[in-house]
Design an enzyme around this catalytic site. Structure first.
Site, PDB file in Angstrom:
ATOM      1  N   HIS A 114     -10.036  -6.523  -1.741  1.00 12.90           N
ATOM      2  CA  HIS A 114     -11.052  -6.205  -0.725  1.00 12.90           C
ATOM      3  C   HIS A 114     -12.177  -5.463  -1.438  1.00 12.90           C
ATOM      4  O   HIS A 114     -12.044  -4.273  -1.759  1.00 12.90           O
ATOM      5  CB  HIS A 114     -10.474  -5.289   0.358  1.00 12.90           C
ATOM      6  CG  HIS A 114      -9.469  -5.962   1.240  1.00 12.90           C
ATOM      7  ND1 HIS A 114      -9.792  -7.003   2.089  1.00 12.90           N
ATOM      8  CD2 HIS A 114      -8.141  -5.738   1.418  1.00 12.90           C
ATOM      9  CE1 HIS A 114      -8.712  -7.390   2.757  1.00 12.90           C
ATOM     10  NE2 HIS A 114      -7.695  -6.643   2.361  1.00 12.90           N
ATOM     11  N   ASN A 132       2.198  -5.218  -3.073  1.00 14.71           N
ATOM     12  CA  ASN A 132       0.819  -5.590  -2.745  1.00 14.71           C
ATOM     13  C   ASN A 132      -0.024  -4.343  -2.493  1.00 14.71           C
ATOM     14  O   ASN A 132       0.414  -3.422  -1.796  1.00 14.71           O
ATOM     15  CB  ASN A 132       0.868  -6.445  -1.457  1.00 14.71           C
ATOM     16  CG  ASN A 132      -0.430  -7.145  -1.136  1.00 14.71           C
ATOM     17  OD1 ASN A 132      -1.023  -7.786  -2.008  1.00 14.71           O
ATOM     18  ND2 ASN A 132      -0.880  -7.047   0.107  1.00 14.71           N
ATOM     19  N   GLU A 138      -5.801 -10.940  -0.676  1.00 14.08           N
ATOM     20  CA  GLU A 138      -6.591 -10.662   0.534  1.00 14.08           C
ATOM     21  C   GLU A 138      -8.077 -10.585   0.205  1.00 14.08           C
ATOM     22  O   GLU A 138      -8.783  -9.682   0.667  1.00 14.08           O
ATOM     23  CB  GLU A 138      -6.155  -9.332   1.157  1.00 14.08           C
ATOM     24  CG  GLU A 138      -4.670  -9.204   1.429  1.00 14.08           C
ATOM     25  CD  GLU A 138      -4.288  -7.932   2.182  1.00 14.08           C
ATOM     26  OE1 GLU A 138      -5.176  -7.239   2.727  1.00 14.08           O
ATOM     27  OE2 GLU A 138      -3.084  -7.621   2.213  1.00 14.08           O
ATOM     28  N   ASP A 155     -11.862 -10.475   0.067  1.00 15.37           N
ATOM     29  CA  ASP A 155     -13.137 -10.604   0.778  1.00 15.37           C
ATOM     30  C   ASP A 155     -14.110  -9.608   0.153  1.00 15.37           C
ATOM     31  O   ASP A 155     -13.688  -8.619  -0.431  1.00 15.37           O
ATOM     32  CB  ASP A 155     -13.012 -10.452   2.305  1.00 15.37           C
ATOM     33  CG  ASP A 155     -12.385  -9.165   2.784  1.00 15.37           C
ATOM     34  OD1 ASP A 155     -12.222  -8.220   1.976  1.00 15.37           O
ATOM     35  OD2 ASP A 155     -12.065  -9.069   3.986  1.00 15.37           O
ATOM     36  N   GLU A 159       0.809  -1.230   0.000  1.00 13.94           N
ATOM     37  CA  GLU A 159       0.000   0.000   0.000  1.00 13.94           C
ATOM     38  C   GLU A 159       0.839   1.276   0.000  1.00 13.94           C
ATOM     39  O   GLU A 159       0.624   2.168   0.813  1.00 13.94           O
ATOM     40  CB  GLU A 159      -0.948  -0.008   1.201  1.00 13.94           C
ATOM     41  CG  GLU A 159      -1.833  -1.231   1.232  1.00 13.94           C
ATOM     42  CD  GLU A 159      -2.805  -1.251   2.417  1.00 13.94           C
ATOM     43  OE1 GLU A 159      -2.679  -0.384   3.306  1.00 13.94           O
ATOM     44  OE2 GLU A 159      -3.675  -2.116   2.443  1.00 13.94           O
TER      45      GLU A 159
HETATM   46  C1  GLA Z   1      -4.646  -4.398   4.544  1.00  9.21           C
HETATM   47  C2  GLA Z   1      -3.441  -5.173   5.018  1.00  9.21           C
HETATM   48  C3  GLA Z   1      -3.824  -6.437   5.725  1.00  9.21           C
HETATM   49  C4  GLA Z   1      -4.957  -6.220   6.681  1.00  9.21           C
HETATM   50  C5  GLA Z   1      -6.113  -5.551   5.977  1.00  9.21           C
HETATM   51  C6  GLA Z   1      -7.251  -5.335   6.924  1.00  9.21           C
HETATM   52  O1  GLA Z   1      -5.232  -4.889   3.432  1.00  9.21           O
HETATM   53  O2  GLA Z   1      -2.593  -5.511   3.960  1.00  9.21           O
HETATM   54  O3  GLA Z   1      -2.720  -6.900   6.439  1.00  9.21           O
HETATM   55  O4  GLA Z   1      -4.545  -5.463   7.773  1.00  9.21           O
HETATM   56  O5  GLA Z   1      -5.663  -4.321   5.497  1.00  9.21           O
HETATM   57  O6  GLA Z   1      -7.370  -6.293   7.888  1.00  9.21           O
END
Ligand code: GLA
Length: 395
Positions: A258, A216, A289, A291, A170
């Site tokens: 996400h 990432n 990640e 969801d 990020e």
């Molecule tokens: C970001 C991070 C993860 C996690 C999510 C929320 O995506 O990369 O490690 O903390 O936020 O849980």
């Protein structure tokens, strides 16, 4: 020799065909693919299916199902929290490897690969580090050394045990940040300037030449306007391209995935096109990640299926879009969900009135999303879906 092998293979193929011809008689003995795990079905495509792991849940004797499903459904695991800096080095110079080592041991026992998460991020940093910088007791030069040491110590500690490292997480702003023109954001960019990204990859490679090194981020599932001033995917693409041109050892780009059902999101073709563009740079990709959350209304809390069902279906459809796109690109190596059960999701804590983001409900019942993922893994095949191309670490 080659010819003999070819003939032998041909004979085997004929024999298999023969067996297939007797299908009606043996059909009752065929395993039903719907009864197979996600990890088994993923292996049809050499695709690793993963989950983030909550170590407290994994070790909770009152909840054996969490451990059982983590082991049986997934072929790769990611530490949800225990490899973050605040967990690994809560006190300066004092490392707490225990919980992360436990996850590595669990993965080994269950024949799973590990995604290392995360080396450099602006969140979940230890207080000694952020306050030291804030009060001036840690200088910029010292901060750079601290980062180098952290990366080196952590990567060396886990050397040989990590398949993919999220080296930088990020680093790029969002259009709703100030200024709205996309830029390198957060603690590290503010204090060290954007060059920390290249440094981090170089330091990680030096510490473990065999791990795949990933950038990432979220909101990079598909390209937008193509203008890096407001298209985050384009910004990340340009960044990756520049890093490669400069000889920086980046091997892959992870798209967090996400999503929320209240947004437009993307379709499979858009997402597949984005993965292909990254692959065309010579990079691996992964969903890291995934969801897909929904806003929870009062009617839903009262069990109103007219409101619950469309959200479950929309969530499932978005999982499927990302998974199909990943299947379609042979450089997409893994598909990781950010936790698998609504029981432990970060979503309600973070977003308040949102939830239902995972593929199992709070009672470990598989949801529509789980079944749709299975359907994708079962019914996808050649010519548009072929086994993955393993990525070798870039020198
Ligand atoms: C970001 C991070 C993860 C996690 C999510 C929320 O995506 O990369 O490690 O903390 O936020 O849980």
């Amino acid at each position: 020799m080659l010819l003999r092998r070819w003939i032998a293979t041909g004979v085997a193929a004929v024999a298999t065909l023969g067996a297939l011809n007797t299908l009606p008689a043996t059909a009752g003995h065929q395993p039903n693919p719907a009864d197979q795990s996600l990890r088994t079905l993923g292996m049809r495509h050499d695709l690793f299916i993963g989950t983030a792991v909550d170590m407290a849940a994994l070790n909770d004797p009152a909840d054996p199902q969490y451990r059982q499903l983590t082991a049986s459904q997934f072929s790769t695991v990611t530490a949800e929290n225990v490899m973050k800096w605040e967990s690994l080095e809560p006190t300066r110079g004092v490392y707490n490897w225990g919980p992360a080592d436990e996850l590595i041991a669990f993965a080994k026992q269950n024949n799973q690969r590990v995604r290392g998460h995360v080396l450099v991020w602006h969140n979940q940093l230890p207080g000694w580090l952020t306050s030291g910088v804030a009060d001036g007791s840690i200088s910029t030069a010292e901060l750079r050394d601290i980062l180098k040491n952290h990366i080196t110590n952590v990567v060396k500690h886990f050397k040989g045990k990590i398949w993919q490292w999220d080296v930088v997480n990020e680093a790029v702003s969002d259009p709703w940040d100030t200024p709205s023109t996309l830029h390198y954001k957060g603690f590290w960019a503010q204090h060290l300037g954007p060059d920390y990204v290249a440094d981090a990859f170089r330091w990680a490679r030096a510490a473990d030449p065999k791990a795949l090194l990933f950038y990432n981020d979220y909101n990079i599932e598909a390209f937008g306007s193509g203008d890096p001033a407001n298209d985050k995917t384009q910004f990340v693409y340009d960044m990756a391209k520049q890093l490669l041109a400069a000889g920086v050892p980046i091997d892959g780009v992870g798209s967090q995935g996400h999503l929320g059902t209240q947004y437009g999101n993307f379709d499979t073709l858009q997402v597949a096109a984005a993965l292909k563009k990254f692959a065309d740079l010579g990079l691996a990709t992964a969903f890291t990640e995934v969801d897909v959350r929904s806003q929870i209304t009062e009617a839903m809390e009262n069990g109103d299926s007219n409101e619950i069902n469309p959200r479950l279906q929309a969530s499932a459809a978005n999982y499927s879009v990302l998974l199909q796109a990943c299947l379609a690109d042979r450089h997409c190596l893994s598909f990781t969900v950010w936790g698998f059960t609504d029981k432990y999701s970060w979503v309600p804590n973070w977003f308040g009135s949102e939830g239902l983001a995972n593929i199992y409900d709070e009672n470990y019942q598989p949801k529509r999303a789980y079944n749709l993922m299975k359907g994708d893994l079962i019914y996808s095949g050649a010519p548009y879906v072929l086994p993955r191309i393993p990525q070798r670490p870039r020198r």
